[in-house]
Scaffold this motif. Structure first.
Motif, PDB file in Angstrom:
ATOM      1  N   VAL A   1       8.719  -6.568  -8.157  1.00 52.31           N
ATOM      2  CA  VAL A   1       9.324  -5.251  -7.942  1.00 52.31           C
ATOM      3  C   VAL A   1       8.200  -4.238  -7.791  1.00 52.31           C
ATOM      4  O   VAL A   1       7.191  -4.313  -8.495  1.00 52.31           O
ATOM      5  CB  VAL A   1      10.222  -4.852  -9.144  1.00 52.31           C
ATOM      6  N   VAL A   2       8.392  -3.290  -6.886  1.00 49.73           N
ATOM      7  CA  VAL A   2       7.501  -2.137  -6.780  1.00 49.73           C
ATOM      8  C   VAL A   2       8.328  -0.913  -7.132  1.00 49.73           C
ATOM      9  O   VAL A   2       9.402  -0.710  -6.565  1.00 49.73           O
ATOM     10  CB  VAL A   2       6.922  -1.988  -5.358  1.00 49.73           C
ATOM     11  N   TYR A   3       7.831  -0.125  -8.073  1.00 51.24           N
ATOM     12  CA  TYR A   3       8.498   1.144  -8.402  1.00 51.24           C
ATOM     13  C   TYR A   3       7.630   2.286  -7.889  1.00 51.24           C
ATOM     14  O   TYR A   3       6.440   2.363  -8.196  1.00 51.24           O
ATOM     15  CB  TYR A   3       8.717   1.324  -9.905  1.00 51.24           C
ATOM     16  N   ARG A   4       8.246   3.152  -7.101  1.00 52.21           N
ATOM     17  CA  ARG A   4       7.620   4.401  -6.639  1.00 52.21           C
ATOM     18  C   ARG A   4       8.598   5.520  -6.924  1.00 52.21           C
ATOM     19  O   ARG A   4       9.775   5.404  -6.589  1.00 52.21           O
ATOM     20  CB  ARG A   4       7.349   4.366  -5.136  1.00 52.21           C
ATOM     21  N   PRO A   5       8.126   6.616  -7.486  1.00 50.53           N
ATOM     22  CA  PRO A   5       9.051   7.728  -7.720  1.00 50.53           C
ATOM     23  C   PRO A   5       9.497   8.319  -6.395  1.00 50.53           C
ATOM     24  O   PRO A   5       8.753   8.300  -5.414  1.00 50.53           O
ATOM     25  CB  PRO A   5       8.206   8.727  -8.509  1.00 50.53           C
ATOM     26  N   LYS A   6      10.709   8.799  -6.381  1.00 51.89           N
ATOM     27  CA  LYS A   6      11.206   9.473  -5.181  1.00 51.89           C
ATOM     28  C   LYS A   6      10.512  10.810  -5.026  1.00 51.89           C
ATOM     29  O   LYS A   6      10.312  11.525  -6.006  1.00 51.89           O
ATOM     30  CB  LYS A   6      12.705   9.729  -5.315  1.00 51.89           C
ATOM     31  N   LYS A   7      10.146  11.128  -3.818  1.00 50.57           N
ATOM     32  CA  LYS A   7       9.559  12.436  -3.561  1.00 50.57           C
ATOM     33  C   LYS A   7      10.685  13.476  -3.612  1.00 50.57           C
ATOM     34  O   LYS A   7      11.783  13.217  -3.115  1.00 50.57           O
ATOM     35  CB  LYS A   7       8.886  12.469  -2.194  1.00 50.57           C
ATOM     36  N   LYS A   8      10.388  14.599  -4.207  1.00 49.19           N
ATOM     37  CA  LYS A   8      11.383  15.674  -4.249  1.00 49.19           C
ATOM     38  C   LYS A   8      11.534  16.268  -2.861  1.00 49.19           C
ATOM     39  O   LYS A   8      10.562  16.552  -2.183  1.00 49.19           O
ATOM     40  CB  LYS A   8      10.964  16.752  -5.245  1.00 49.19           C
ATOM     41  N   ARG A   9      12.773  16.438  -2.469  1.00 50.14           N
ATOM     42  CA  ARG A   9      13.051  17.089  -1.190  1.00 50.14           C
ATOM     43  C   ARG A   9      12.964  18.593  -1.380  1.00 50.14           C
ATOM     44  O   ARG A   9      13.197  19.092  -2.470  1.00 50.14           O
ATOM     45  CB  ARG A   9      14.452  16.687  -0.712  1.00 50.14           C
TER      46      ARG A   9
ATOM     47  N   ASN B   1       0.207  -4.249 -11.464  1.00 46.29           N
ATOM     48  CA  ASN B   1      -0.790  -3.432 -10.787  1.00 46.29           C
ATOM     49  C   ASN B   1      -0.316  -1.986 -10.848  1.00 46.29           C
ATOM     50  O   ASN B   1       0.836  -1.698 -10.531  1.00 46.29           O
ATOM     51  CB  ASN B   1      -0.975  -3.842  -9.325  1.00 46.29           C
ATOM     52  N   VAL B   2      -1.207  -1.118 -11.263  1.00 47.07           N
ATOM     53  CA  VAL B   2      -0.929   0.317 -11.344  1.00 47.07           C
ATOM     54  C   VAL B   2      -1.825   1.013 -10.326  1.00 47.07           C
ATOM     55  O   VAL B   2      -3.037   0.787 -10.310  1.00 47.07           O
ATOM     56  CB  VAL B   2      -1.216   0.859 -12.760  1.00 47.07           C
ATOM     57  N   THR B   3      -1.234   1.857  -9.480  1.00 48.55           N
ATOM     58  CA  THR B   3      -1.987   2.620  -8.487  1.00 48.55           C
ATOM     59  C   THR B   3      -1.971   4.093  -8.881  1.00 48.55           C
ATOM     60  O   THR B   3      -0.907   4.693  -9.007  1.00 48.55           O
ATOM     61  CB  THR B   3      -1.366   2.465  -7.078  1.00 48.55           C
TER      62      THR B   3
ATOM     63  N   GLN C   1       0.832  -1.199   0.000  1.00 47.15           N
ATOM     64  CA  GLN C   1       0.000   0.000   0.000  1.00 47.15           C
ATOM     65  C   GLN C   1       0.868   1.252   0.000  1.00 47.15           C
ATOM     66  O   GLN C   1       1.950   1.254   0.569  1.00 47.15           O
ATOM     67  CB  GLN C   1      -0.863   0.021   1.262  1.00 47.15           C
ATOM     68  N   VAL C   2       0.359   2.276  -0.642  1.00 46.31           N
ATOM     69  CA  VAL C   2       0.998   3.583  -0.598  1.00 46.31           C
ATOM     70  C   VAL C   2       0.100   4.472   0.247  1.00 46.31           C
ATOM     71  O   VAL C   2      -1.085   4.611  -0.033  1.00 46.31           O
ATOM     72  CB  VAL C   2       1.118   4.192  -2.015  1.00 46.31           C
TER      73      VAL C   2
ATOM     74  N   CYS D   1       0.380   8.787 -10.740  1.00 49.71           N
ATOM     75  CA  CYS D   1       0.662   7.367 -10.537  1.00 49.71           C
ATOM     76  C   CYS D   1       1.553   7.242  -9.306  1.00 49.71           C
ATOM     77  O   CYS D   1       2.671   7.760  -9.285  1.00 49.71           O
ATOM     78  CB  CYS D   1       1.344   6.778 -11.771  1.00 49.71           C
ATOM     79  N   LEU D   2       1.043   6.577  -8.280  1.00 55.17           N
ATOM     80  CA  LEU D   2       1.785   6.437  -7.030  1.00 55.17           C
ATOM     81  C   LEU D   2       2.792   5.297  -7.071  1.00 55.17           C
ATOM     82  O   LEU D   2       3.865   5.394  -6.488  1.00 55.17           O
ATOM     83  CB  LEU D   2       0.832   6.218  -5.867  1.00 55.17           C
ATOM     84  N   GLN D   3       2.419   4.201  -7.736  1.00 57.30           N
ATOM     85  CA  GLN D   3       3.336   3.068  -7.816  1.00 57.30           C
ATOM     86  C   GLN D   3       2.916   2.137  -8.937  1.00 57.30           C
ATOM     87  O   GLN D   3       1.764   2.114  -9.351  1.00 57.30           O
ATOM     88  CB  GLN D   3       3.404   2.292  -6.498  1.00 57.30           C
ATOM     89  N   VAL D   4       3.896   1.357  -9.390  1.00 56.64           N
ATOM     90  CA  VAL D   4       3.646   0.249 -10.313  1.00 56.64           C
ATOM     91  C   VAL D   4       4.289  -0.989  -9.701  1.00 56.64           C
ATOM     92  O   VAL D   4       5.467  -0.973  -9.329  1.00 56.64           O
ATOM     93  CB  VAL D   4       4.217   0.529 -11.715  1.00 56.64           C
ATOM     94  N   PHE D   5       3.504  -2.037  -9.593  1.00 56.44           N
ATOM     95  CA  PHE D   5       3.914  -3.323  -9.042  1.00 56.44           C
ATOM     96  C   PHE D   5       4.018  -4.280 -10.219  1.00 56.44           C
ATOM     97  O   PHE D   5       3.076  -4.386 -11.016  1.00 56.44           O
ATOM     98  CB  PHE D   5       2.820  -3.773  -8.063  1.00 56.44           C
ATOM     99  N   VAL D   6       5.159  -4.962 -10.367  1.00 56.69           N
ATOM    100  CA  VAL D   6       5.334  -5.940 -11.440  1.00 56.69           C
ATOM    101  C   VAL D   6       5.831  -7.243 -10.819  1.00 56.69           C
ATOM    102  O   VAL D   6       6.922  -7.291 -10.263  1.00 56.69           O
ATOM    103  CB  VAL D   6       6.338  -5.451 -12.518  1.00 56.69           C
TER     104      VAL D   6
END
Length: 148
Positions: A136-144, A48-50, A8-9, A123-128
């Protein structure tokens, strides 16, 4: 019917949409370090695409499920991933069609589409899932703040 649990995100958006799909595709990893995976082989990927957002479009959708299927399933299903030279390249490990890169590429594809929509979902995440025991779960890094 697909039944899958995925990470979950946590977010503050009002709406969250998840789209599941199976993609049958072949690939190979052009590196001696990949062992057997250097040879062409195939998987039935579970994807799965969130997507999340606060505003719906003129049809009452956050994003149309069909659009997500067209973006990913229709492009990659029953293909050799390495042949998609618009997103994968044989000369740079950051663009080999590993599961990690496939997940990132799918996120980039979806996010590029979403960013053009008037209601601006994200798009919060892509699960493959590549095999029953590996995903693998890909989530973009949040900008600091310092990066902005």
């Amino acid at each position: 019917m697909m039944q899958q649990m995925y990470p979950q995100v946590f977010h503050d958006f009002q709406y969250e949409l998840n789209k599941d799909m199976h993609i049958a595709a072949a690939h190979y990893i052009p590196s001696d370090a990949a062992g057997k995976c250097k040879q062409v082989h195939g998987h039935t990927y579970f994807v799965n695409v969130t997507v999340a957002g606060d505003d719906l479009d003129e049809a009452g959708f956050l994003v149309n499920f069909k659009d997500l299927k067209v973006l990913l399933h229709d492009k990659f299903d029953h293909t050799i991933l390495n042949d998609h030279l618009d997103v994968f390249r044989p000369d740079n490990p950051d663009f080999f069609p590993t599961t990690e890169v496939v997940a990132r590429t799918m996120w980039e594809t979806v996010e590029n589409h979403l960013s053009a929509l008037p209601n601006k979902p994200t798009c919060l995440q892509v699960f493959v899932r590549e095999t029953p025991t590996s995903y693998v779960v890909y989530r973009p890094k949040k900008k600091r703040k310092k990066d902005q």
